[in-house]
Design a protein around this motif. Structure first.
Motif, short mmCIF file in Angstrom:
data_model
loop_
_atom_site.label_atom_id
_atom_site.label_comp_id
_atom_site.label_asym_id
_atom_site.label_seq_id
_atom_site.Cartn_x
_atom_site.Cartn_y
_atom_site.Cartn_z
N PHE A 1 1.20 4.08 -3.01
CA PHE A 1 0.95 5.49 -2.72
C PHE A 1 2.16 6.34 -3.08
N GLU B 1 8.75 4.70 3.36
CA GLU B 1 9.03 3.49 2.59
C GLU B 1 10.33 2.84 3.06
N LEU C 1 7.51 10.62 2.31
CA LEU C 1 7.09 9.32 1.78
C LEU C 1 8.28 8.40 1.59
N ALA D 1 0.83 -1.21 0.00
CA ALA D 1 0.00 0.00 0.00
C ALA D 1 0.87 1.25 0.00
N ILE D 2 1.92 1.25 0.83
CA ILE D 2 2.83 2.39 0.90
C ILE D 2 3.55 2.58 -0.42
N ILE E 1 2.48 6.60 -6.91
CA ILE E 1 1.50 7.55 -7.46
C ILE E 1 1.98 8.99 -7.27
N SER E 2 2.47 9.30 -6.05
CA SER E 2 2.97 10.65 -5.76
C SER E 2 4.21 10.95 -6.59
#
Length: 218
Positions: free
Chosen positions: A16, A207, A203, A12-13, A19-20
């Protein structure tokens, strides 16, 4: 069970973050410079003309700085892209080189520990195999003594690598702050872009920690 839960969270991380990463990689930075040009500008302004900037397609290294090879490596996606992502990644990796030049104590510790950080995990499986081969063919033991012994030694290396990775994260965060200051002081990014860069850095850190936990559970 823990590994499955952590893997789902990791996925999930990663999604995300991807995408960013892609979102900001599609947005052109106000400086109008590629990742290569941004890195080169920061390095030259800090008297680091000897540090090269190279394109990197490696999954292992990604966007990175190498003390030993004297180079800043940038992924293909950020190398010639004039994006906010390119700005953030190039500035942060160049900031690591600046910290290295300044003999930052955390950076110096990281440089000394780098071989162990990479070799530790890689040594695990070979050492277990060597132990098993010693038990089966050389000493013909049935209790797996050498397998257990070498596995224990390999596990110690792995744990040391995990602990040392925390030091790497510490220098990464310090370089992120330095990159933020450099971009702000030199007018390389708008306030909105600086906020985006901070989000990307945050982010990245999440990660990194997540990957450390997955590695330890494995």
């Amino acid at each position: 069970g823990l590994l499955v839960i952590a893997s789902i969270v990791a996925l999930a991380i990663s999604i995300f973050l991807a995408i960013s990463y892609i979102k900001y990689n599609r947005r052109q930075n106000s400086a109008g410079k590629t990742g290569e040009e941004i890195a080169r500008t920061i390095l030259d302004r800090n008297g680091l003309q000897k540090i090269r900037v190279s394109k990197n397609g490696s999954i292992l290294f990604g966007n990175s700085y190498s003390h030993y090879f004297k180079k800043v490596r940038l992924r293909r996606l950020t190398w010639q892209k004039k994006s906010v992502t390119s700005l953030a990644m190039a500035a942060q990796k160049s900031a690591l080189a600046v910290l290295d030049k300044e003999n930052d104590p955390d950076m110096q510790t990281r440089v000394r520990l780098t071989p162990v950080i990479y070799i530790g995990p890689l040594a695990f499986v070979p050492m277990v195999i060597i132990g098993a081969l010693l038990d089966l063919y050389m000493f013909k033991t049935t209790n797996g003594m050498y397998t257990i012994l070498l596995t224990a030694i390999a596990l110690v290396f792995y744990l040391l690598s995990f602990i040392m990775s925390i030091q790497v994260l510490k220098t990464e965060k310090k370089a992120q702050q330095r990159a933020y200051d450099i971009m702000k002081e030199n007018g390389m990014a708008t306030d909105e872009e600086l906020a985006m860069c901070k989000k990307l850095f945050r982010l990245y850190n999440i990660e990194y920690i997540n990957n450390m936990v997955i590695s330890l559970l494995e």
